[in-house]
Write a protein that holds these residues in place. Structure first.
Motif, PDB file in Angstrom:
ATOM      1  N   GLU A  40       0.798  -1.227   0.000  1.00 40.02           N
ATOM      2  CA  GLU A  40       0.000   0.000   0.000  1.00 40.02           C
ATOM      3  C   GLU A  40       0.830   1.277   0.000  1.00 40.02           C
ATOM      4  O   GLU A  40       0.349   2.344   0.383  1.00 40.02           O
ATOM      5  N   ILE A  41       2.080   1.140  -0.442  1.00 39.42           N
ATOM      6  CA  ILE A  41       2.950   2.313  -0.538  1.00 39.42           C
ATOM      7  C   ILE A  41       3.593   2.332  -1.912  1.00 39.42           C
ATOM      8  O   ILE A  41       4.111   1.312  -2.366  1.00 39.42           O
ATOM      9  N   SER A  42       3.533   3.473  -2.573  1.00 39.20           N
ATOM     10  CA  SER A  42       4.358   3.640  -3.764  1.00 39.20           C
ATOM     11  C   SER A  42       5.032   5.011  -3.662  1.00 39.20           C
ATOM     12  O   SER A  42       5.078   5.604  -2.577  1.00 39.20           O
ATOM     13  N   ILE A  43       5.573   5.493  -4.759  1.00 36.60           N
ATOM     14  CA  ILE A  43       6.365   6.722  -4.657  1.00 36.60           C
ATOM     15  C   ILE A  43       5.530   7.880  -4.112  1.00 36.60           C
ATOM     16  O   ILE A  43       6.008   8.686  -3.324  1.00 36.60           O
ATOM     17  N   GLU A  44       4.278   7.943  -4.532  1.00 40.62           N
ATOM     18  CA  GLU A  44       3.413   9.004  -4.012  1.00 40.62           C
ATOM     19  C   GLU A  44       2.804   8.604  -2.661  1.00 40.62           C
ATOM     20  O   GLU A  44       1.679   9.009  -2.337  1.00 40.62           O
ATOM     21  N   ASP A  45       3.538   7.798  -1.905  1.00 40.24           N
ATOM     22  CA  ASP A  45       3.157   7.406  -0.551  1.00 40.24           C
ATOM     23  C   ASP A  45       1.937   6.484  -0.553  1.00 40.24           C
ATOM     24  O   ASP A  45       1.940   5.497  -1.273  1.00 40.24           O
ATOM     25  N   ASP A  46       0.947   6.752   0.252  1.00 42.14           N
ATOM     26  CA  ASP A  46      -0.203   5.861   0.406  1.00 42.14           C
ATOM     27  C   ASP A  46      -0.867   5.634  -0.957  1.00 42.14           C
ATOM     28  O   ASP A  46      -1.309   6.576  -1.604  1.00 42.14           O
ATOM     29  N   THR A  47      -0.952   4.351  -1.350  1.00 42.61           N
ATOM     30  CA  THR A  47      -1.476   4.074  -2.696  1.00 42.61           C
ATOM     31  C   THR A  47      -2.967   4.371  -2.835  1.00 42.61           C
ATOM     32  O   THR A  47      -3.477   4.384  -3.955  1.00 42.61           O
ATOM     33  N   ARG A  48      -3.649   4.622  -1.728  1.00 40.85           N
ATOM     34  CA  ARG A  48      -5.100   4.811  -1.875  1.00 40.85           C
ATOM     35  C   ARG A  48      -5.412   6.065  -2.696  1.00 40.85           C
ATOM     36  O   ARG A  48      -6.515   6.227  -3.198  1.00 40.85           O
TER      37      ARG A  48
END
Lengths: 690, 690
Positions: free
Chosen positions: B193-201
């Motif tokens: 649930e984490i990608s470069i833009e932080d929280d994937t939600r």
């Protein structure tokens, strides 16, 4: 409840007959889906959608996207029936030179066609983009209105086929549509289990409805394949489809997916439910047999009962009435919101506001300088209050692409906003996820929808992931801006998979796309200006990861030259150069250093900065000759990419400082030195060219 | 049950520490996933996979694909621990010039790396391709063995991340994997649930498990996020993951998807579960704090307990033993199947059989001729019995691309075979569905797996859809052949969305890809020969939809010249040309007609057929000069595409018969005439160049 008369039924059968006739006349084309989707298309155009055939550009209209563009007749025949100006002659000229009915629908060519489709999957992304744009525009113009009460509220409908569903871009766009809770979007999937290789089970067994449910869409199934297709059991339950569409409309917190199970080519007695009905003329006998089944005269072609066309055309009057009612609501809104009205008028023509360019930052000379991606961020920040039409984001590289306008909220349902990215449904910063292709198709949909100016970012090398959508933006002449950063081996340690080499040349190959690679912060500002001043084409900005010196414009020429694509940045001491160094982006600095050395060795040297070949080649010959005099054969191009797109300017004597192999994983400085992007090498190449 | 000791636990913690140290030393990189996937990676490499670190190319090994290539340390540290030859020094040289540990894993560069990954989503397709190849090879060598009893039976494991799951190519490859019932494939999805833009939600709310279930995969979830991550509730239940993997192995009729819910960067006290842990060094303080938590000395770097490395390296002995046991089974098979053994040996080195080229068809001169796509079909048909390693298919365009070897069964589980395409699990014809990108990644996986020679087809314009995979094929030097048909406006009525214009130049831009556009049937046969004789690169065949005259080789030069890329097809009457016409593909015929007219007007004219620029530029200078003497400045390139890639050969005096705008929907003949692809126009351009 649906009002569905015998005339409606006959109109639908007329669609089938016309589809067969048009393909038969052309000798090729796609009759099958146009036949089986006839009821669905007629239902939408005649009973469901709010549209006005006398004004295809009515702002308040519902949008229709035919993602399965090969079935262009599905759309053309409805445009004929509804009265958009297409005639039977036009239908008879299907797929012929200069006709209004090309093989695939072409935006800007045929009134009523909202988008060019054909490359599969794109239309789903376009529809998602339109639905997002509708919400953004509502937010700009009429945010306080109750749901459904604004003149900017409308719906987006799309048809898609097995091919669309199989394409990866459908996944990307559909997953994002769910996050965006696009209640104004209904996607009808023509589930007919036939593609070019016949029965799709050879390559497809996914449960598409379950897949869309997994995304979080509202999913319904309308099954017209009530029994054994081999036995011809088929029930075109238009009422059920209508109910499903009404249900989809009523679900406003999610996009809707309707699985419509059809038999392709129905009721052609021999070719229905086969790959043969997909992409070939049915043949005279089969057409005749089908006409007979439908109660049409097999000896007539392009025959439309006067009663049928009169009945169908009533949609035009209803549309005009809806338009008139809408106009009242629009006028009331305009009266109450004069500033918003002014903005809407301005955006409708994509006119930039007076004096907007004064907001563009100027960067002082600075030997250390900043990366052009960082300069781009400053530009966006400066433009944010001046150009409300400008919005965009990144495919999960916000901080790398520097695509977030400082302080602007994200365009995201509040429940999905995060600490890093606060936002709301009317926000401005877009989050595409790691979905470059979806981003490309969505940007196209946004640009198609209205006057906003969307941009989207990723690493330059990953423009490949979205290339099909970029090509379509160029083909449709859509003013989309791509913010592609990390534009060379200067990306450094991530290595060859992430380092563009061939990418700049490959993008310049795309007809109708402007590729701009600014040399410093001020060129970046002018690059954005050029991009925004063009409203008839997409622009790609190729920006550096690494810092670039900000060139001293009191010594060197103004960065305004960017608008002419290439300009004399630094003249030879003699005023008559013996060699010309032509650089772009991060390599221009080496040209300037090399110039000093060449001048010191006694060679009059000119440096041309050429951020955009396309803009340069648009200049008159006199200007081009002034910058690159024919007589000066000693030319050196300097760009951290392959030389292919420079050959045109280099001639036989010219030399390229280029890279003709893949990069490597190492710090950028090492790579530039190892691969010859140094002033020394520029000098050496200049001497070779002399 | 799993044997998991304190030393195993400590080895896993050592992985985390090394990952932090390596990124810290480099100053950049991706520590977070390497930390959180450490137990899963160690479990696979130390307890699950059959592999032999002393022989990374062992045919019987299980394959491991790290689709999330940015987490290269996940792989490098296992290669170090298992004994593949990577040292601590190599880990300390992460992302540095000339190191064995580049930013992303590079195939052919680091022993034990099965595939170059980094561009997201590709690895999933590669793994699917490997799993398909394993079955095809089993079918070629050992089809009668009981399941699991063949030396050619093994498993493919892949790790993927949120980014992979979001990319469209994951959809395409995964949907096809289900149809193919790839029981030998296990995909572990690191759901953090984490990608470069932080929280994937912010951009992702799909239920990936449900999505894979909708494809028909076997789906399990292993949740290590047992409680509130804010409270640090986390339980790395390795036993549960092991059980899931065992369960996945036992399900042999479907590919398996394991959703592994992790906390990225665990147990870093401040940066776990944040975007900061994804792609940046944690910083000295955070690293020290994490080491303390893990019971490591915060003042030491790259410190590995002797006991730990000794324990981990035992996998090498176990691997050697497994290899030895396998060897017995292989030798038994070889003894019983001498012909298959011979084939296997030959394919292992990608050696073509003696005399194979004798099978290539020769086509008699014929003014009407056939389309080069049809000639390609004849070539495939002729090669089918001679080259069992050759197999391939199309992205739902089998009849258009002519990619089906006549009479060969499809590679498809029997239950999905159709009337149009009978087949079985060991068949030969591939059906990719309308999934070009997935096809590209799968072809790469097939080529990576072993000695078979895969090919895949679509329309040339849709090479854009698969371009990221093509680039990787070139980067990895994989011998994949692309059969891209409908190679110009000659496609006709489908119009500009389907007509390549820029495509040939854009493909020539890809470093390491050979682009071959044969002029007639015989050139097509030689083009296939050239493609197959190269084993270190991909080849693109650009083939016509429309019929092309079969050139009379008794009058004109032999088509063997194709292997040199460009050759004198027809010499000037004088033997000393004043103008040279350089054509490719369908335009060569116009060069020959134009030559007659130019000669009639008294201009000695040479015609050069140049199907492959890349092969031409590989020739020695003398040959190149013989074909295109420097002194002959009057040159005309004739190709139904943009001129960009011809500028290099044209010089300043040269002229191009090219198309610098998009095509149109009309019959091909009309388009060629309207857009100037005629002998008349070639003559006119030749006169302009003279």
């Amino acid at each position: 409840a649906l009002n569905w008369s015998d005339l409606d039924r006959k109109a639908v059968d007329t669609v089938r007959v016309l589809a067969m006739d048009a393909v038969e006349k052309a000798g090729n084309g796609h009759p099958g889906t146009a036949m089986s989707l006839a009821p669905a298309a007629y239902l939408l155009f005649n009973k469901v959608m709010r549209h006005d055939p006398t004004d295809p550009n009515w702002v308040g209209r519902d949008r229709f996207v035919l993602s399965c563009g090969h079935s262009s007749l599905t759309l053309y025949i409805q445009l004929y029936l509804a009265g958009y100006g297409l005639s039977l002659d036009d239908l008879a000229a299907l797929r012929q030179w200069d006709s209004l009915t090309p093989g695939h629908p072409e935006y800007g060519h045929t009134p009523g066609v909202e988008v060019t489709t054909g490359p599969l999957g794109q239309g789903i992304g376009n529809a998602v983009g339109m639905a997002m744009a509708a919400r953004r525009e509502r937010g700009l113009f009429d945010p306080a209105a109750e749901p459904g009460a604004s003149p900017f509220d409308h719906h987006v409908y799309a048809f898609c086929s097995d091919g669309d569903i199989e394409e990866g871009v459908s996944h990307e766009a559909s997953a994002l549509a769910s996050v965006q809770k696009l209640g104004n979007l209904t996607l009808i999937y023509d589930d007919n289990e036939i593609s070019i290789e016949d029965d799709t089970r050879i390559a497809k067994n996914e449960d598409a409805g379950a897949r869309y449910a997994a995304y979080g869409w509202h999913v319904q199934t309308v099954d017209w394949r009530t029994g054994d297709p081999a036995k011809g059991d088929y029930h075109e339950d238009v009422e059920a489809l209508h109910q499903a569409i009404m249900e989809a409309q009523s679900v406003t917190d999610r996009p809707s997916f309707i699985v419509l199970r059809t038999i392709i080519g129905w009721p052609a007695p021999n070719k229905q439910n086969t790959g043969k009905a997909h992409g070939s003329a049915l043949g005279a006998d089969e057409v005749a047999a089908t006409k007979t089944i439908l109660g049409f005269d097999p000896n007539e072609t392009f025959a439309v009962d006067a009663e049928v066309i009169e009945h169908a055309r009533q949609v035009s009057a209803r549309g005009a009435q809806a338009h008139a009612e809408w106009q009242k609501s629009y006028d009331a809104w305009a009266g109450a919101n004069p500033d918003a009205k002014k903005l809407h008028d301005r955006m409708a023509t994509r006119t930039l506001p007076d004096g907007w360019a004064a907001a563009l930052p100027e960067f002082p000379a600075d030997a250390k300088g900043i990366a052009s991606r960082a300069a781009s961020a400053k530009v966006l920040e400066a433009l944010a209050p001046v150009l409300p039409e400008l919005w965009g984001g990144s495919a999960d590289l916000a901080e790398s692409n520097n695509t977030t306008m400082k302080g602007e909220p994200s365009f995201i349902p509040s429940e999905y906003a995060t600490k890093s990215f606060p936002g709301n449904e009317y926000g401005r910063t877009l989050h595409f996820g790691i979905r470059e292709h979806g981003m490309g198709a969505i940007l196209n949909g946004i640009a198609l929808h209205g006057g906003t100016r969307p941009y989207g970012g990723t690493f330059l090398v990953f423009s490949d992931y979205m290339r099909p959508a970029v090509r379509l933006a160029a083909l449709m002449k859509l003013p989309v801006t791509y913010v592609w950063t990390h534009d060379s081996i200067g990306l450094g340690e991530d290595g060859p998979t992430h380092q563009p080499i061939e990418t700049l040349s490959a993008l310049r190959a795309i007809v109708g796309l402007d590729v701009v690679r600014p040399a410093d912060a001020n060129e970046t500002a002018w690059a954005w200006r050029g991009a925004l001043e063009h409203t008839d084409r997409p622009t790609a900005l190729a920006l550096s990861r690494q810092g670039l010196p900000t060139i001293d414009r009191s010594t060197y020429a103004s960065a305004e030259g960017v608008l002419r694509g290439g300009y004399i940045l630094s003249e030879a001491s003699s005023g008559t150069p013996e060699v010309i160094l032509i650089g772009t982006g991060s390599e221009v600095q080496h040209c300037l250093t090399a110039q000093e050395r060449l001048e010191a060795q006694g060679t009059p040297t000119r440096v041309v900065s050429m951020p955009c070949q396309e803009w340069f080649f648009e200049q008159d010959t006199a200007y081009q000759q002034r910058v690159l005099p024919r007589g000066v054969k000693a030319r050196v191009s300097v760009e951290a990419g392959i030389r292919m797109s420079w050959d045109r300017l280099l001639g036989e004597a010219g030399e390229a400082v280029s890279i003709e192999h893949y990069g490597a994983s190492a710090p950028a400085k090492t790579l530039f030195e190892q691969f010859g992007f140094t002033a020394d090498n520029v000098v050496a190449k200049a001497n070779a060219a002399l």
